[in-house]
Design a protein around this motif. Structure first.
Motif, PDB file in Angstrom:
ATOM      1  N   ARG A  80      66.781 -41.969   4.824  1.00  0.00           N
ATOM      2  CA  ARG A  80      65.856 -40.906   5.270  1.00  0.00           C
ATOM      3  C   ARG A  80      64.953 -40.409   4.155  1.00  0.00           C
ATOM      4  NH1 ARG A  80      68.703 -35.330   5.369  1.00  0.00           N
ATOM      5  NH2 ARG A  80      70.523 -35.638   4.047  1.00  0.00           N
ATOM      6  N   TYR A  81      65.311 -40.691   2.894  1.00  0.00           N
ATOM      7  CA  TYR A  81      64.449 -40.264   1.787  1.00  0.00           C
ATOM      8  C   TYR A  81      63.565 -41.381   1.259  1.00  0.00           C
ATOM      9  CZ  TYR A  81      67.131 -35.953   1.650  1.00  0.00           C
ATOM     10  OH  TYR A  81      67.707 -34.761   1.977  1.00  0.00           O
ATOM     11  N   ARG A 113      62.332 -40.136  -5.208  1.00  0.00           N
ATOM     12  CA  ARG A 113      62.627 -39.950  -3.786  1.00  0.00           C
ATOM     13  C   ARG A 113      63.366 -38.675  -3.419  1.00  0.00           C
ATOM     14  NH1 ARG A 113      58.859 -42.517  -3.480  1.00  0.00           N
ATOM     15  NH2 ARG A 113      58.654 -44.686  -2.820  1.00  0.00           N
ATOM     16  N   GLN A 141      60.660 -44.483   1.411  1.00  0.00           N
ATOM     17  CA  GLN A 141      59.303 -44.540   1.954  1.00  0.00           C
ATOM     18  C   GLN A 141      58.917 -45.989   2.232  1.00  0.00           C
ATOM     19  OE1 GLN A 141      56.585 -42.265  -0.509  1.00  0.00           O
ATOM     20  NE2 GLN A 141      58.075 -40.621  -0.772  1.00  0.00           N
ATOM     21  N   GLY A 142      59.749 -46.631   3.051  1.00  0.00           N
ATOM     22  CA  GLY A 142      59.456 -47.990   3.457  1.00  0.00           C
ATOM     23  C   GLY A 142      60.161 -49.050   2.639  1.00  0.00           C
ATOM     24  N   ASN A 199      55.277 -38.986  -6.908  1.00  0.00           N
ATOM     25  CA  ASN A 199      55.805 -39.923  -5.909  1.00  0.00           C
ATOM     26  C   ASN A 199      56.227 -41.237  -6.551  1.00  0.00           C
ATOM     27  OD1 ASN A 199      56.223 -40.569  -3.015  1.00  0.00           O
ATOM     28  ND2 ASN A 199      54.727 -42.162  -3.447  1.00  0.00           N
ATOM     29  N   GLU A 200      55.475 -41.651  -7.589  1.00  0.00           N
ATOM     30  CA  GLU A 200      55.794 -42.893  -8.304  1.00  0.00           C
ATOM     31  C   GLU A 200      55.590 -42.705  -9.806  1.00  0.00           C
ATOM     32  OE1 GLU A 200      53.711 -46.354  -6.962  1.00  0.00           O
ATOM     33  OE2 GLU A 200      54.248 -46.046  -4.860  1.00  0.00           O
ATOM     34  N   GLY A 227      60.058 -45.338  -7.505  1.00  0.00           N
ATOM     35  CA  GLY A 227      59.752 -44.360  -6.482  1.00  0.00           C
ATOM     36  C   GLY A 227      60.650 -43.143  -6.653  1.00  0.00           C
TER      37      GLY A 227
END
Length: 279
Positions: free
Chosen positions: A137-138, A214, A140-141, A200-201, A212
């Motif tokens: 759930r945390y 997260r 991003q793909g 984010n990164e 990432g």
């Protein structure tokens, strides 16, 4: 900004090893949290239950994992061995397949640390064939998995955040704390305090690896333990101060650092002094 520190923790909750360079893997820095201490039913044991684990030092030699304690002869575990009995172990709610490092390791750990509520201790190695996924759930793909870390393969923190925390502690007439209270893998310098909470990164200047970021890392009792001697000198600190600082305004609790995954760069080398970029 650049990398100030790299830290490896081969055995979960034992002392870390500072590195100048390390190989990146999907499960973390090479050998990070590849081993852990468990009780007789396979449940993970950490400094939360046994603060004295901080006194066990760890070395990685070419062929051996070596554990040392002031009150015992060193324990050497062969790195290449893979014929150990398998067992199921547990980190929080995750069941993980592991290899049992045997009776000598069990006796050594129990002798230097004591038993845990009557249970002898055992040393186990993560089964390389097992996959322990990161909570989806945390993410991003991407797909991510880890070994025996609490939940994520990397923990990233900044020196400026520690400096900000220490200023608050000093205002309370408390002693400043070293970064090892927070057991990060990667420490960054050259940014503002808690800047990492907005990223984010994070990536290498030349693009050879990307992380990432997260999930903010909620901190626990281990941050109150002196990592040099396994004692708690000021109960509740730095947790109380982090809560007061509201480093994560929308989340109750004490937070410091960011849990991260490896987006690209498996097998690449990461080194102290390298320049990083964030977005």
């Amino acid at each position: 900004m650049r990398i100030k520190e790299l830290n490896l923790y081969p055995v979960k909750s034992l002392r870390g090893i500072p590195l100048d360079r390390a190989t990146l893997g999907v499960r973390g820095l090479a050998y990070d949290r590849n081993w852990m201490v468990v009780d007789q039913v396979g449940r993970f044991v950490t400094q939360r239950q046994m603060p004295g684990m901080a006194r066990v030092t760890v070395r990685l030699e070419e062929d051996w994992l070596v554990l040392e304690h002031p009150e015992a002869q060193p324990l050497a575990i062969a790195l290449a061995r893979r014929d150990q009995p398998r067992l199921t172990t547990y980190v929080w709610d995750d069941a993980c397949q592991a290899l049992d490092e045997g009776e000598e390791a069990s006796r050594w750990l129990t002798a230097v640390l004591g038993d845990l509520r009557g249970s002898a201790l055992r040393l186990v190695r993560f089964d390389d064939a097992h996959r322990r996924p990161v909570e989806s759930r945390y993410l991003q793909g991407e797909e991510a998995h880890t070994a025996f870390a609490d939940g994520y393969p990397f923990l990233i923190a900044s020196q400026a955040s520690l400096d900000a925390l220490n200023r608050e502690l000093q205002q309370k007439v408390l002693v400043p704390l070293p970064m090892n209270r927070f057991r990060p893998n990667i420490v960054i310098e050259g940014v503002s305090a808690f800047a990492e909470d907005g990223w984010n990164e994070v990536m290498a200047q030349e693009g050879q690896y990307r992380f990432g970021l997260r999930k903010p890392c909620q901190r626990c009792k281990i941050t109150t333990i002196n990592q040099a001697n396994g004692t708690i000198e000021v109960p509740g600190e730095p947790l109380q101060t982090l809560i007061q600082m509201k480093t994560q305004p929308l989340r109750p609790g004490a937070y410091f650092g960011q849990n991260a995954t490896l987006l690209t760069g498996e097998g690449e080398v990461i080194a102290v002094g390298e320049t990083l970029h964030a977005k």
